[in-house]
Design a protein around this motif. Sequence first.
Motif, short mmCIF file in Angstrom:
data_model
loop_
_atom_site.label_atom_id
_atom_site.label_comp_id
_atom_site.label_asym_id
_atom_site.label_seq_id
_atom_site.Cartn_x
_atom_site.Cartn_y
_atom_site.Cartn_z
N ARG A 257 5.68 3.84 1.97
CA ARG A 257 5.27 2.56 1.39
C ARG A 257 5.17 1.53 2.50
O ARG A 257 6.10 1.38 3.31
N GLU B 9 0.85 -1.19 0.00
CA GLU B 9 0.00 0.00 0.00
C GLU B 9 0.88 1.24 0.00
O GLU B 9 1.88 1.31 0.72
N ALA C 136 1.15 5.14 1.04
CA ALA C 136 0.58 6.14 1.95
C ALA C 136 0.97 7.51 1.42
O ALA C 136 1.99 8.08 1.82
N ARG D 112 -6.24 -0.08 5.10
CA ARG D 112 -6.53 -0.67 3.78
C ARG D 112 -5.79 -1.99 3.60
O ARG D 112 -6.35 -3.00 3.14
N GLY D 113 -4.51 -1.99 3.96
CA GLY D 113 -3.71 -3.19 3.76
C GLY D 113 -4.14 -4.35 4.64
O GLY D 113 -4.22 -5.51 4.18
N ALA E 159 -1.60 9.23 7.01
CA ALA E 159 -1.57 8.47 5.76
C ALA E 159 -1.10 7.05 6.02
O ALA E 159 -1.62 6.09 5.43
N ASP E 160 -0.11 6.89 6.90
CA ASP E 160 0.37 5.55 7.25
C ASP E 160 -0.74 4.74 7.91
O ASP E 160 -0.93 3.55 7.61
N ALA F 280 -3.29 3.74 5.32
CA ALA F 280 -2.75 2.67 4.47
C ALA F 280 -2.74 1.35 5.23
O ALA F 280 -2.98 0.28 4.65
N CYS G 209 -7.66 10.36 4.53
CA CYS G 209 -6.54 9.64 3.92
C CYS G 209 -6.92 8.23 3.46
O CYS G 209 -6.10 7.56 2.81
#
Length: 276
Positions: A39, A4, A6, A107-108, A100-101, A104, A133
């Motif tokens: 990332r 993912e 970020a 989501r991941g 953002a992290d 992510a 985010c």
Amino acid sequence: MIRELAPAKINLALHVTGQRADGYHLLDSLVVFADFGDRLTFSPAPDLSLKVTGPLADGVPTGPDNLILQAAMVMDGATGAAITLEKHLPHAAGIGGGSADAAAALRGLSRLWDCPLPDEASALSLGADVPVCLSPAPQHMTGIGEALSPVPALPPLFAVLVNPRVSVPTGPVFQGLASKENPALEPPKWNGFDSFIAWLARQRNDLEAPALRLAPAIGQVLRALRSSDAALARMSGSGATCFGVFETKALAIEAARKIREAQPGWWVQDTTLQTG
């Protein structure tokens, strides 16, 4: 292995329109995302672990203070995962690195564990910027960050992000506001690059003035961007990262090269903004 991005979150405009009784500030912001960021990778594992690598890994906590691990704990059906964060975004920089992290990670881990994303309240509990985010699409963000709506299609936009490697604490920036009840954004209305820049130029970042008092280097960054043929330059979030908007990728790349050459100690990144 699941991957993912970020991406850096950029507040193209950020108005502070009030403050709730519980202390949270009311915001009105146009948010876009870069095509560059941290990332994250996720692999099955018996336990939950976090490893941090990358050029800006120094100082990033790997224990329970990290928002990535906190994000894992709000997921229903949380089990184990080996998570690696490759850190490329500067810390406390006004471009949503930690949020953002966390987004992510949600989501991941949703993909890894085959479970739904958490509800809005759980995402918001991780930070006011986490809900916005979760999706890289341009968004109009209001309330304390929980009220999100789409915006009209943006023209292609290219940017240069610059941070003088100064961390600016968010709390003192908000405390330094001259007024906490300011006008909202104008209704979003544009047709092409020029009219978008004209609209954007009429908006503000209400946190820029108090951040400048705390970190005068922000002014030096803004001057560098404004002398680099940027159509518009402004601070993002609570700082200290600033952005310049350019009409073409070539202009952004050249501006980044010149600023990097003149200020080798700064963090400088050219990027394509995600406008669709």
